[in-house]
Motif scaffolding. Structure first.
Motif, PDB file in Angstrom:
ATOM      1  N   THR A   1       0.809  -1.222   0.000  1.00 17.63           N
ATOM      2  CA  THR A   1       0.000   0.000   0.000  1.00 17.63           C
ATOM      3  C   THR A   1       0.843   1.273   0.000  1.00 17.63           C
ATOM      4  N   ASP A   2       2.152   1.147  -0.084  1.00 20.86           N
ATOM      5  CA  ASP A   2       3.023   2.316  -0.180  1.00 20.86           C
ATOM      6  C   ASP A   2       2.630   3.145  -1.417  1.00 20.86           C
ATOM      7  N   PRO A   3       2.572   4.460  -1.361  1.00 14.89           N
ATOM      8  CA  PRO A   3       3.090   5.363  -0.328  1.00 14.89           C
ATOM      9  C   PRO A   3       2.058   5.797   0.708  1.00 14.89           C
ATOM     10  N   TRP A   4       0.904   5.142   0.761  1.00 14.00           N
ATOM     11  CA  TRP A   4      -0.085   5.529   1.758  1.00 14.00           C
ATOM     12  C   TRP A   4       0.448   5.210   3.151  1.00 14.00           C
ATOM     13  N   PRO A   5       0.268   6.106   4.112  1.00 13.27           N
ATOM     14  CA  PRO A   5       0.854   5.913   5.450  1.00 13.27           C
ATOM     15  C   PRO A   5       0.337   4.643   6.117  1.00 13.27           C
ATOM     16  N   ASP A   6       1.237   3.941   6.792  1.00 11.62           N
ATOM     17  CA  ASP A   6       0.852   2.704   7.471  1.00 11.62           C
ATOM     18  C   ASP A   6      -0.257   2.947   8.489  1.00 11.62           C
ATOM     19  N   LEU A   7      -0.183   4.066   9.206  1.00 14.78           N
ATOM     20  CA  LEU A   7      -1.192   4.356  10.221  1.00 14.78           C
ATOM     21  C   LEU A   7      -2.566   4.517   9.582  1.00 14.78           C
ATOM     22  N   GLU A   8      -2.612   5.154   8.436  1.00 16.14           N
ATOM     23  CA  GLU A   8      -3.879   5.351   7.734  1.00 16.14           C
ATOM     24  C   GLU A   8      -4.447   4.024   7.239  1.00 16.14           C
TER      25      GLU A   8
ATOM     26  N   LEU B   1     -15.045  11.232  12.855  1.00 17.07           N
ATOM     27  CA  LEU B   1     -13.913  10.696  12.103  1.00 17.07           C
ATOM     28  C   LEU B   1     -12.851  11.775  11.900  1.00 17.07           C
ATOM     29  N   PRO B   2     -11.613  11.376  11.652  1.00 19.49           N
ATOM     30  CA  PRO B   2     -10.527  12.357  11.520  1.00 19.49           C
ATOM     31  C   PRO B   2     -10.648  13.168  10.234  1.00 19.49           C
ATOM     32  N   GLU B   3     -10.443  14.464  10.348  1.00 25.24           N
ATOM     33  CA  GLU B   3     -10.553  15.358   9.200  1.00 25.24           C
ATOM     34  C   GLU B   3      -9.211  15.572   8.503  1.00 25.24           C
ATOM     35  N   SER B   4      -8.254  14.710   8.780  1.00 27.10           N
ATOM     36  CA  SER B   4      -6.966  14.757   8.088  1.00 27.10           C
ATOM     37  C   SER B   4      -6.424  13.338   7.995  1.00 27.10           C
ATOM     38  N   LEU B   5      -5.504  13.129   7.062  1.00 18.00           N
ATOM     39  CA  LEU B   5      -4.855  11.829   6.946  1.00 18.00           C
ATOM     40  C   LEU B   5      -4.010  11.553   8.186  1.00 18.00           C
ATOM     41  N   LEU B   6      -3.937  10.296   8.563  1.00  9.58           N
ATOM     42  CA  LEU B   6      -3.141   9.891   9.717  1.00  9.58           C
ATOM     43  C   LEU B   6      -1.774   9.434   9.217  1.00  9.58           C
TER      44      LEU B   6
END
Length: 313
Positions: free
Chosen positions: A188-195, A229-234
């Motif tokens: 899933t890179d480059p999407w952040p692991d936490l997200e 829900l979070p209003e930004s990427l984690l």
């Protein structure tokens, strides 16, 4: 097209009011076209005002609200808010594909929407999409469950809303089970692991919502679903720390679900399903779910209620 008056106060209204109806084909990598598909499914399932004169009781509203959140928070691709195009490699975009295109295909089989051709992905992708009109085999069961949902709401007695809710969550779960399996197998890179972990946890949360016949109509969503829900990427733990308390608490719980060992998750879910066996419990799902996921001194009474529902015969 009928809608609740309150919709005009929300950011969702802009795309609701301006998205052009689907004609000729369905391009699922256009945010506007996915939203137009939702609008059509919401409108076409309200024959004879079965979900109210303004369609506020339609359980499909939850999907539209969630997709608007994904768009607003850049979860569909880095440039989606600028050009309206959904990145085929976006994990959230793929997840929503199974909850927009797949329901549309089921609705088409049920005769609720036109059977339009679905456009292929514009580029190669780590995810499998409808290509050349062929539905990937892993998505076929989800199409069948969505077809069953649309058959139910098109012809069933909706005096009691629970059967429709349960059918929707069953289809929702079948769709996201595919997503969970795929995420375990792809890079899933480059999407952040936490997200991505948050997405995996959200897919698991669906099991809890299904067991509770969680409402997803307009009234419930606007009362309980707009600030959770979070209003930004984690991208880092600092992003989590910066969230408002309510959203941060929800995200922490979802992340915990994602990292719970499978055996423990299965046991916890079994207990939750037992708690949710009765209509009495399901009608009080908000405080009971809070007591399970966030035990505090001020919800001790609800925790005792959880135990009563768990132990009752």
């Amino acid at each position: 097209m009928s809608h609740p008056d309150r919709l005009e106060e929300l950011d969702l209204y802009s795309v609701w009011a301006t998205a052009r109806d689907l004609e000729g084909a369905f391009d699922p990598f256009s945010f506007e076209q996915r939203m137009a598909a939702y609008r059509t499914m919401i409108a076409n399932t309200n024959t004879d005002d079965r979900f109210g004169a303004d369609n506020r009781h339609n359980p499909l509203w939850g999907l539209m609200f969630q997709h608007q959140w994904q768009f607003r928070t850049d979860r569909l691709g880095a440039g989606t808010r600028q050009d309206g195009r959904i990145d085929p490699d976006s994990p959230w975009g793929y997840g929503n594909y199974t909850l927009s295109v797949v329901p549309w295909l089921g609705a088409a089989v049920a005769g609720v929407v036109p059977a339009l051709p679905v456009a292929d992905p514009p580029t190669r992708s780590r995810f499998r999409y409808v290509t050349g009109g062929t539905v990937p085999e892993e998505l076929v069961p989800a199409v069948a469950d969505w077809r069953a949902y649309f058959f139910l709401v098109a012809g069933g007695d909706l005096t009691d809303p629970e059967p429709a809710r349960l059918a929707l969550w069953k289809a929702h779960k079948t769709s996201l089970d595919v997503v969970v399996g795929v995420l375990a197998d792809v890079d899933t890179d480059p999407w952040p692991d936490l997200e991505v972990t948050f997405l995996r946890g959200w897919c698991r949360m669906v099991d809890y919502l299904w067991a509770a016949a969680w409402p997803t109509d307009f009234t419930f969503m606007t009362a309980h679903g707009l600030d959770v829900l979070p209003e930004s990427l984690l991208t880092s733990p600092e992003d989590l720390d910066a969230l408002p308390a309510k959203a941060r608490g929800n995200v922490v719980n979802v992340l915990r679900l994602a990292t719970t060992p499978r055996w423990r998750y299965g046991l916890n879910l079994l207990l939750w399903r037992r708690i949710m066996r009765t209509r009495e419990a399901r009608d009080r799902v908000l405080p009971l779910l809070d007591a399970v996921f966030d035990p505090r001194p001020d919800n001790a009474a609800e925790r005792r209620a959880v135990l009563r529902h768990l132990l009752r015969r």
